[in-house]
Scaffold this motif. Structure first.
Motif, PDB file in Angstrom:
ATOM      1  N   LEU A  64       0.870  -1.163   0.000  1.00 19.17           N
ATOM      2  CA  LEU A  64       0.000   0.000   0.000  1.00 19.17           C
ATOM      3  C   LEU A  64       0.913   1.220   0.000  1.00 19.17           C
ATOM      4  O   LEU A  64       1.730   1.395   0.909  1.00 19.17           O
ATOM      5  N   ASP A  65       0.821   2.024  -1.037  1.00 22.92           N
ATOM      6  CA  ASP A  65       1.676   3.195  -1.169  1.00 22.92           C
ATOM      7  C   ASP A  65       0.949   4.435  -0.654  1.00 22.92           C
ATOM      8  O   ASP A  65      -0.070   4.852  -1.228  1.00 22.92           O
ATOM      9  N   TYR A  66       1.478   5.014   0.419  1.00 24.34           N
ATOM     10  CA  TYR A  66       0.952   6.270   0.954  1.00 24.34           C
ATOM     11  C   TYR A  66       1.782   7.392   0.330  1.00 24.34           C
ATOM     12  O   TYR A  66       2.941   7.603   0.697  1.00 24.34           O
ATOM     13  N   GLN A 141      -0.167  -5.524   6.173  1.00 28.08           N
ATOM     14  CA  GLN A 141       0.246  -5.429   4.781  1.00 28.08           C
ATOM     15  C   GLN A 141       1.493  -4.557   4.625  1.00 28.08           C
ATOM     16  O   GLN A 141       1.611  -3.506   5.250  1.00 28.08           O
ATOM     17  N   GLY A 142       2.444  -5.010   3.805  1.00 22.64           N
ATOM     18  CA  GLY A 142       3.609  -4.200   3.490  1.00 22.64           C
ATOM     19  C   GLY A 142       3.184  -2.866   2.904  1.00 22.64           C
ATOM     20  O   GLY A 142       2.189  -2.775   2.179  1.00 22.64           O
ATOM     21  N   ASN A 143       3.934  -1.810   3.226  1.00 23.70           N
ATOM     22  CA  ASN A 143       3.537  -0.492   2.755  1.00 23.70           C
ATOM     23  C   ASN A 143       4.747   0.403   2.559  1.00 23.70           C
ATOM     24  O   ASN A 143       5.865   0.073   2.957  1.00 23.70           O
ATOM     25  N   ALA A 144       4.516   1.533   1.923  1.00 26.81           N
ATOM     26  CA  ALA A 144       5.577   2.493   1.661  1.00 26.81           C
ATOM     27  C   ALA A 144       5.049   3.902   1.855  1.00 26.81           C
ATOM     28  O   ALA A 144       3.888   4.197   1.525  1.00 26.81           O
ATOM     29  N   VAL A 145       5.876   4.763   2.408  1.00 23.38           N
ATOM     30  CA  VAL A 145       5.587   6.192   2.497  1.00 23.38           C
ATOM     31  C   VAL A 145       6.438   6.874   1.428  1.00 23.38           C
ATOM     32  O   VAL A 145       7.664   6.776   1.451  1.00 23.38           O
ATOM     33  N   ILE A 146       5.779   7.536   0.483  1.00 20.35           N
ATOM     34  CA  ILE A 146       6.462   8.101  -0.684  1.00 20.35           C
ATOM     35  C   ILE A 146       6.252   9.611  -0.722  1.00 20.35           C
ATOM     36  O   ILE A 146       5.112  10.093  -0.728  1.00 20.35           O
ATOM     37  N   GLN A 147       7.355  10.338  -0.744  1.00 20.29           N
ATOM     38  CA  GLN A 147       7.291  11.779  -0.963  1.00 20.29           C
ATOM     39  C   GLN A 147       7.566  12.067  -2.441  1.00 20.29           C
ATOM     40  O   GLN A 147       8.514  11.510  -3.006  1.00 20.29           O
ATOM     41  N   GLY A 161       6.561  -5.798   6.240  1.00 20.67           N
ATOM     42  CA  GLY A 161       5.322  -6.412   6.702  1.00 20.67           C
ATOM     43  C   GLY A 161       5.084  -7.779   6.101  1.00 20.67           C
ATOM     44  O   GLY A 161       5.940  -8.681   6.166  1.00 20.67           O
ATOM     45  N   SER A 162       3.917  -7.967   5.472  1.00 27.47           N
ATOM     46  CA  SER A 162       3.530  -9.263   4.913  1.00 27.47           C
ATOM     47  C   SER A 162       4.474  -9.750   3.824  1.00 27.47           C
ATOM     48  O   SER A 162       4.567 -10.962   3.568  1.00 27.47           O
ATOM     49  N   ASN A 163       5.191  -8.836   3.171  1.00 31.20           N
ATOM     50  CA  ASN A 163       6.125  -9.242   2.120  1.00 31.20           C
ATOM     51  C   ASN A 163       7.292 -10.056   2.664  1.00 31.20           C
ATOM     52  O   ASN A 163       8.000 -10.718   1.888  1.00 31.20           O
ATOM     53  N   ARG A 164       7.499  -9.989   3.960  1.00 28.19           N
ATOM     54  CA  ARG A 164       8.600 -10.720   4.595  1.00 28.19           C
ATOM     55  C   ARG A 164       8.131 -12.012   5.249  1.00 28.19           C
ATOM     56  O   ARG A 164       8.795 -12.544   6.145  1.00 28.19           O
ATOM     57  N   ARG A 165       7.001 -12.527   4.802  1.00 26.05           N
ATOM     58  CA  ARG A 165       6.431 -13.732   5.411  1.00 26.05           C
ATOM     59  C   ARG A 165       6.428 -14.928   4.454  1.00 26.05           C
ATOM     60  O   ARG A 165       5.694 -15.900   4.670  1.00 26.05           O
ATOM     61  N   LEU A 166       7.227 -14.886   3.413  1.00 21.13           N
ATOM     62  CA  LEU A 166       7.351 -16.058   2.544  1.00 21.13           C
ATOM     63  C   LEU A 166       7.967 -17.213   3.317  1.00 21.13           C
ATOM     64  O   LEU A 166       8.784 -17.012   4.222  1.00 21.13           O
ATOM     65  N   THR A 167       7.585 -18.435   2.951  1.00 22.43           N
ATOM     66  CA  THR A 167       8.181 -19.631   3.544  1.00 22.43           C
ATOM     67  C   THR A 167       8.800 -20.486   2.447  1.00 22.43           C
ATOM     68  O   THR A 167       8.409 -20.387   1.271  1.00 22.43           O
TER      69      THR A 167
END
Length: 325
Positions: A64-66, A141-147, A161-167
């Motif tokens: 989710l890109d903020y 959920q994995g997310n990013a703060v973008i300026q 976040g969730s992107n680091r939950r691969l097995t």
């Protein structure tokens, strides 16, 4: 002259199809029989190629890109009012899958969807991306703060976040569904990157690595198992000590002879290197509004061109045009 009945075997097809009886009569030369078989085999192979069209498996991030429009990037100790704010689907993985799909590639996206990330699956599906290999997780959920500043440049703060939950089990189960010759697309926004490279290589897939963000985990990846390495100028220098494309290529090619290289150079275009080709492409001049995901768009269209076996120069030009839009 030939005998009344001839029995011929066509290689590389099932035995029950390859054994063909032809009743040609005594007035047809043997070359005619073989010409029929050759034409039939070509048509058969074309049908097989269509049925086994190469696929791209993007084992990548979803964020989710903020996004905050700002006058300038926040300085240390500064509090800054944002001019505008949006929440968008993103992540290098998702962006590249969307670009691949737009470019016409058959693409599957694997990874993890966390809490609050339902819109990310929906976004992929709206572009025709196969999401059957996404797993649900209870993690945020994995997310990013973008300026994004007034010139269109950006800076990004990333939370895995969730992107680091691969097995490893998820990786094994997913890779098993693909075939040798399929393409495995990877970035460095998930965990288990070395294991992903190893699994794809063992399966006989063409492994494409975009090592972004570049950090210490890249040193654990066996680049001899990678078919294409895709880097920008900063990443090129991080992996080779220089940002001059020809010198980057010389450094990597000496160590990994089977590796091909793409270096994106911002306003200076791009350069691609293989064992037999060196191609440069100028950037298309446009006024930058927001450069977020431009590199991922370039990546997706470039890989799609490779999958279609387009000439390397055409792959670069097409990708450059897409990234400029």
């Amino acid at each position: 002259m030939v005998t009344l009945w001839g029995r011929f075997y066509v290689p590389n097809v099932p035995a029950e199809i390859g054994a063909i009886n032809l009743r040609c009569g005594t007035n047809f030369p043997q070359a005619f029989k073989f010409s029929i078989l050759i034409c039939w085999k070509l048509c058969y192979n074309q049908r097989i190629d269509k049925e086994h069209k190469m696929k791209a498996l993007n084992f990548g991030s979803l964020n989710l890109d903020y996004v905050y429009q700002v006058d300038h990037f926040v300085r240390p100790g500064e509090t800054l009012d944002a001019l505008h704010q949006t929440v968008n689907p993103g992540g290098k993985g998702l962006n590249q899958s969307v670009a691949l799909a737009k470019a016409g590639a058959a693409v599957c996206h694997a990874g993890c969807v966390g809490q609050g990330g339902g819109m990310l699956r929906q976004t992929l599906e709206s572009y025709g991306v196969d999401t059957a290999y996404l797993k649900e997780t209870e993690t945020l959920q994995g997310n990013a703060v973008i300026q994004v500043d007034r010139s269109g440049q950006n800076c990004i703060l990333l939370y895995g976040g969730s992107n680091r939950r691969l097995t490893e089990a998820q990786i094994s189960e997913t890779i098993a569904r693909f075939s040798p010759g399929d393409w495995l697309i990877l970035q460095n926004e998930t965990n288990l990157l070395p294991e992903l490279v190893d699994a794809g290589f063992a399966k006989g897939m063409r492994v494409v690595l975009n090592p972004s963000p570049y950090n210490e985990s890249i040193a654990q990846v066996d680049l001899s198992k990678v078919s294409w390495l895709l880097v920008n100028e900063v990443e090129a220098k991080q992996c080779s000590g220089t940002d001059e494309p020809e010198k980057v290529w010389a450094y990597l090619h000496e160590r990994y002879p089977s590796l091909s290289l793409l270096v994106t150079l911002g306003g200076d275009g791009s350069a691609a290197f293989t064992g037999t080709e060196r191609v440069r492409q100028a950037a298309f001049p446009v006024k930058a509004v927001d450069t977020t995901a431009a590199g991922d768009t370039f990546t997706g269209y470039f890989i799609a061109g490779l999958m279609e076996k387009r000439p390397l120069a055409e792959c670069l030009r097409r990708a450059s045009m897409a990234a400029a839009v």
